[in-house]
Design a protein around this motif. Structure first.
Motif, PDB file in Angstrom:
ATOM      1  N   TRP A   3      -4.582   1.382   4.906  1.00  0.00           N
ATOM      2  CA  TRP A   3      -4.912   2.474   4.154  1.00  0.00           C
ATOM      3  C   TRP A   3      -4.840   3.853   4.776  1.00  0.00           C
ATOM      4  CZ3 TRP A   3      -4.395   3.413  -0.953  1.00  0.00           C
ATOM      5  CH2 TRP A   3      -5.189   4.598  -1.322  1.00  0.00           C
TER       6      TRP A   3
ATOM      7  N   PRO B 222      -9.594   3.474  -1.930  1.00  0.00           N
ATOM      8  CA  PRO B 222      -8.663   2.653  -1.207  1.00  0.00           C
ATOM      9  C   PRO B 222      -8.365   1.554  -1.982  1.00  0.00           C
ATOM     10  CG  PRO B 222     -10.253   3.489   0.309  1.00  0.00           C
ATOM     11  CD  PRO B 222     -10.748   3.866  -1.066  1.00  0.00           C
ATOM     12  N   HIS B 223      -7.036   1.196  -2.056  1.00  0.00           N
ATOM     13  CA  HIS B 223      -6.544   0.083  -2.771  1.00  0.00           C
ATOM     14  C   HIS B 223      -5.198  -0.458  -2.503  1.00  0.00           C
ATOM     15  CE1 HIS B 223      -4.752   3.514  -4.890  1.00  0.00           C
ATOM     16  NE2 HIS B 223      -3.528   2.512  -5.338  1.00  0.00           N
ATOM     17  N   LEU B 224      -4.853  -1.658  -2.938  1.00  0.00           N
ATOM     18  CA  LEU B 224      -3.695  -2.166  -2.639  1.00  0.00           C
ATOM     19  C   LEU B 224      -2.990  -2.612  -4.297  1.00  0.00           C
ATOM     20  CD1 LEU B 224      -3.897  -5.479  -3.156  1.00  0.00           C
ATOM     21  CD2 LEU B 224      -4.919  -5.333  -1.133  1.00  0.00           C
TER      22      LEU B 224
ATOM     23  N   ILE C 145       0.701  -1.052  -0.084  1.00  0.00           N
ATOM     24  CA  ILE C 145      -0.029   0.145  -0.020  1.00  0.00           C
ATOM     25  C   ILE C 145       0.972   1.246  -0.199  1.00  0.00           C
ATOM     26  CG2 ILE C 145      -1.788   1.287   1.046  1.00  0.00           C
ATOM     27  CD1 ILE C 145      -2.903  -1.428   2.294  1.00  0.00           C
TER      28      ILE C 145
ATOM     29  N   THR D 224       2.476   1.540   8.290  1.00  0.00           N
ATOM     30  CA  THR D 224       1.545   0.602   8.260  1.00  0.00           C
ATOM     31  C   THR D 224       1.959  -0.783   9.172  1.00  0.00           C
ATOM     32  OG1 THR D 224       2.628  -0.561   6.206  1.00  0.00           O
ATOM     33  CG2 THR D 224       0.799   1.237   5.964  1.00  0.00           C
TER      34      THR D 224
ATOM     35  N   ILE E 155     -10.029  -2.120  -2.349  1.00  0.00           N
ATOM     36  CA  ILE E 155     -10.260  -2.828  -0.936  1.00  0.00           C
ATOM     37  C   ILE E 155     -11.442  -2.883  -0.572  1.00  0.00           C
ATOM     38  CG2 ILE E 155      -9.582  -2.799   1.649  1.00  0.00           C
ATOM     39  CD1 ILE E 155      -7.050  -1.176   0.825  1.00  0.00           C
TER      40      ILE E 155
END
Length: 88
Positions: free
Chosen positions: A70, A22-24, A14, A79, A37
């Motif tokens: 996130w 929100p994404h990975l 991330i 994180t 996500i």
């Protein structure tokens, strides 16, 4: 870009200060895909089918922790690692 998890050769990251939604980022060899996500859908690029299914399964299991990560990452905070899938 901090690593959040590694499983079955898939590396999940991330980005700090990244854009919505929100994404990975999931990388497997030379392939990479961005997964939303909240929905688990691929929003950019691609992974082999089997690895994409693994990532989707993992996202569903870990959605709450992924959203926490996130929020930390977009705020520039460290994180934390999330356990990957295991062989059954």
């Amino acid at each position: 870009m901090p690593i959040v998890s590694i499983f079955f050769g898939i590396v999940i990251r991330i980005n700090f200060f990244d854009h919505a939604p929100p994404h990975l980022h999931a990388a497997y060899g030379d392939d990479e895909a961005l997964f939303d996500i909240r929905t688990g859908r691929i929003i950019a690029e691609r992974l082999p089918r089997r690895e994409a299914r693994y990532v989707l399964e993992w996202v569903v299991k870990n959605r709450t922790d992924l959203l926490r990560n996130w929020d930390l990452a977009v705020a520039g905070q460290p994180t934390f690692r999330i356990e990957g899938l295991q062989d059954d």
